[in-house]
Design a protein around this motif. Structure first.
Motif, short mmCIF file in Angstrom:
data_model
loop_
_atom_site.label_atom_id
_atom_site.label_comp_id
_atom_site.label_asym_id
_atom_site.label_seq_id
_atom_site.Cartn_x
_atom_site.Cartn_y
_atom_site.Cartn_z
N GLU A 51 0.84 -1.29 -0.04
CA GLU A 51 0.02 -0.08 -0.01
C GLU A 51 0.83 1.15 0.12
O GLU A 51 0.32 2.42 -0.43
CB GLU A 51 -0.70 -0.04 1.21
N ASP A 52 1.93 1.17 0.38
CA ASP A 52 2.88 2.48 0.58
C ASP A 52 3.86 2.59 -0.36
O ASP A 52 4.59 3.39 -0.37
CB ASP A 52 3.74 2.09 2.05
N LYS A 53 3.62 1.86 -1.46
CA LYS A 53 4.33 2.03 -2.80
C LYS A 53 3.82 2.02 -4.05
O LYS A 53 2.50 1.56 -4.03
CB LYS A 53 5.41 0.62 -2.96
N ILE A 54 4.44 2.77 -4.80
CA ILE A 54 3.76 2.84 -6.30
C ILE A 54 4.53 2.05 -7.30
O ILE A 54 5.81 2.17 -7.41
CB ILE A 54 3.93 4.49 -6.83
N ARG A 55 3.79 1.18 -8.03
CA ARG A 55 4.41 0.33 -8.92
C ARG A 55 4.85 0.96 -10.08
O ARG A 55 3.91 1.44 -11.04
CB ARG A 55 3.89 -1.28 -9.29
N PHE A 56 6.33 0.82 -10.85
CA PHE A 56 6.62 1.35 -12.00
C PHE A 56 6.92 0.29 -13.02
O PHE A 56 7.69 -0.53 -12.42
CB PHE A 56 7.84 2.34 -11.81
N VAL A 57 6.63 0.26 -14.17
CA VAL A 57 7.15 -0.75 -15.12
C VAL A 57 7.52 0.06 -16.25
O VAL A 57 7.17 0.93 -16.94
CB VAL A 57 5.59 -1.34 -15.58
N CYS A 58 9.01 -0.50 -16.67
CA CYS A 58 9.68 0.04 -17.52
C CYS A 58 9.85 -0.49 -18.74
O CYS A 58 10.08 -1.88 -18.72
CB CYS A 58 11.14 0.39 -16.79
N ILE A 59 9.73 0.00 -19.80
CA ILE A 59 9.90 -0.48 -21.23
C ILE A 59 10.66 0.51 -22.08
O ILE A 59 10.81 1.59 -21.44
CB ILE A 59 8.77 -0.72 -21.99
N SER A 60 11.23 0.37 -23.26
CA SER A 60 12.11 1.22 -23.91
C SER A 60 12.45 0.62 -25.60
O SER A 60 12.15 -0.93 -25.37
CB SER A 60 13.41 1.64 -23.44
N ASP A 61 12.79 1.11 -26.45
CA ASP A 61 13.05 0.71 -27.48
C ASP A 61 12.22 -0.33 -28.10
O ASP A 61 12.59 -1.57 -28.27
CB ASP A 61 14.58 0.30 -27.48
N THR A 62 10.87 -0.03 -28.10
CA THR A 62 10.04 -0.94 -28.48
C THR A 62 9.72 -0.94 -30.09
O THR A 62 9.40 -1.97 -30.74
CB THR A 62 8.59 -0.59 -27.85
N HIS A 63 10.29 0.09 -30.82
CA HIS A 63 10.53 0.17 -32.24
C HIS A 63 9.32 -0.65 -33.00
O HIS A 63 9.59 -1.27 -34.00
CB HIS A 63 11.67 -0.69 -32.55
N ALA A 64 7.96 0.14 -32.86
CA ALA A 64 6.97 -0.37 -33.55
C ALA A 64 6.63 -1.97 -33.49
O ALA A 64 5.91 -2.47 -34.11
CB ALA A 64 6.96 0.00 -34.96
N LYS A 65 7.39 -2.46 -32.50
CA LYS A 65 7.07 -4.13 -32.30
C LYS A 65 6.25 -4.31 -31.06
O LYS A 65 5.52 -5.70 -31.20
CB LYS A 65 8.49 -4.65 -32.17
N ILE A 66 6.05 -3.65 -30.24
CA ILE A 66 5.40 -4.20 -29.08
C ILE A 66 4.01 -4.36 -29.27
O ILE A 66 3.32 -4.93 -28.61
CB ILE A 66 5.61 -3.15 -27.66
N GLU A 67 3.53 -3.70 -30.15
CA GLU A 67 2.11 -3.65 -30.60
C GLU A 67 1.66 -4.88 -30.98
O GLU A 67 0.57 -5.45 -30.95
CB GLU A 67 1.80 -2.81 -31.64
N TYR A 68 2.79 -5.76 -31.17
CA TYR A 68 2.32 -7.25 -31.74
C TYR A 68 2.55 -8.21 -30.72
O TYR A 68 2.59 -9.40 -30.86
CB TYR A 68 3.08 -7.52 -32.88
N CYS A 69 3.11 -7.88 -29.57
CA CYS A 69 3.43 -9.08 -28.39
C CYS A 69 2.18 -9.53 -27.73
O CYS A 69 1.16 -8.63 -27.59
CB CYS A 69 4.25 -8.18 -27.13
N PRO A 70 2.27 -10.37 -27.20
CA PRO A 70 1.11 -10.85 -26.60
C PRO A 70 0.56 -10.08 -25.29
O PRO A 70 1.35 -9.07 -24.83
CB PRO A 70 1.60 -12.28 -25.64
N THR A 71 -0.77 -9.90 -25.06
CA THR A 71 -1.33 -8.93 -24.37
C THR A 71 -0.89 -8.87 -22.98
O THR A 71 -0.69 -7.82 -22.34
CB THR A 71 -2.91 -9.06 -24.16
N ASP A 72 -0.22 -9.92 -22.27
CA ASP A 72 0.28 -9.91 -20.95
C ASP A 72 1.72 -9.66 -20.98
O ASP A 72 2.53 -9.82 -19.98
CB ASP A 72 -0.23 -11.20 -20.40
N PHE A 73 2.37 -9.13 -22.26
CA PHE A 73 3.76 -9.18 -22.15
C PHE A 73 4.22 -7.89 -21.05
O PHE A 73 5.15 -8.07 -20.38
CB PHE A 73 4.12 -8.68 -23.58
N VAL A 74 3.28 -7.11 -21.12
CA VAL A 74 3.75 -5.76 -20.24
C VAL A 74 2.82 -6.10 -18.89
O VAL A 74 1.52 -5.89 -18.88
CB VAL A 74 3.48 -4.47 -20.59
#
Ligand code: 5GP
Ligand code: MN
Ligand code: MN
Ligand code: MN
Length: 292
Positions: A51-74
């Motif tokens: 409860e006392d924390k904020i979760r950050f999820v980091c991605i980078s350099d997806t180069h128009a490819k992440i759009e085709y990853c499985p929906t649970d990739f992130v």
């Protein structure tokens, strides 16, 4: 404790340009002796957030490819951070597709910066676009059709940072796209003075710093073993800004997490050297500041 001070006893900290900063490998050879560098275990994204924390999820350099990853990739979290290179050549249709993809993700907040591949975000590149077969007139027509003036306005599902800050849950997040010159791409600048000028804009109160390129020594080992990170960025981080987290990408093969004993450095490059989106997103939990 770790009380942040804007100024030292002698006034504000001024970072000097390293006379050797054009040779990052050599500078790092000398610097690393005094660095308390450690590899850091990646957090399991399935660990429940407290409860006392904020979760950050980091991605980078997806180069128009992440759009085709499985929906649970992130994995889910409170805030998604993207450290640039969302496209291959900054085509508005790539940007729009990325923006549509963001809408499918559950995170409450999304923060994005540009990288050198996101050419159309850098107005200085306008006359050079045909080098990448991007037609200036087609970009303009696309923007007009979508009722916007600039490509960044296509990013309606996130906060876009360009030498600017957003505060979420009392946590100060600053983002900047600039990186040392390489191949005359977007947001390229000469190592040394030119880079330092941009880093001098970063406020000391920054808690999470996002830059497209890594600093020297942390997530910046090129495939040939040389160091290609920015010397002035590491000095700015360690001597002046002292953020708790630094997020980058750009050097795809530098993916991973390291620490200098105070700042945690995350190179979140999703794509590998061969532009395959194989590296999983990197997660961290940030303590909610008092009073928030
Ligand atoms: P990108 O083209 O996506 O910005 O970077 C892809 C790859 O190009 C990186 O993983 C790295 O191998 C190489 N690269 C990018 N910037 C530099 C640089 O400044 N110096 C060197 N030697 N390689 C770089
Ligand atoms: Mn990249
Ligand atoms: Mn600070
Ligand atoms: Mn890049």
């Amino acid at each position: 404790g770790n009380e942040k001070t804007e100024e030292s006893a002698d006034g504000p900290v001024i970072i000097q340009v390293d006379s050797m900063s054009k040779n990052a490998t050599k500078v790092w050879e000398k610097m690393k002796v005094k660095q308390n560098q450690k590899k850091v275990e990646h957090m399991n994204p399935k660990t429940p957030v407290t409860e006392d924390k904020i979760r950050f999820v980091c991605i980078s350099d997806t180069h128009a490819k992440i759009e085709y990853c499985p929906t649970d990739f992130v994995p889910d979290g409170d805030v998604l951070l993207h450290a640039g290179d969302i496209t291959n050549v900054g085509q508005p249709k790539e940007i729009k597709k990325f923006n549509d993809y963001l809408a499918t993700l559950p995170h409450k907040h999304k923060v994005v910066i540009a990288g050198n591949h996101d050419l159309t975000f850098d107005e200085a590149m306008e006359e050079k676009l045909n080098r990448w077969h991007v037609k200036k007139e087609q970009v303009k027509a696309f923007l007009e059709e979508n009722g916007v003036n600039k490509v960044k306005e296509l990013l309606t599902n996130c906060v876009y940072l360009e030498d600017s800050m957003v505060t979420l849950y009392g946590i100060n997040i600053y983002g900047s796209p600039w990186q040392p010159w390489f191949g005359d791409w977007g947001f390229n600048l000469e190592r040394g003075e030119e880079m330092l000028k941009k880093w001098n804009w970063i406020p000391e109160k920054t808690d999470i710093l996002i830059t497209h390129g890594p600093p020297v020594g942390y997530g910046d080992t090129n495939f040939d073993g040389s160091r290609v990170g920015c010397v002035e960025l590491l000095n700015t981080i360690q001597k002046r800004v002292k953020p708790l987290y630094h997020i980058s990408g750009h050097i795809h093969e530098g993916y991973g997490v390291t620490s200098d004993g105070y700042t945690t450095y995350i190179n979140a490059s999703t794509c590998t050297l061969r532009y395959r989106p194989d590296n999983p997103p990197i997660v961290f939990d940030f303590p909610i500041p008092e009073g928030h």
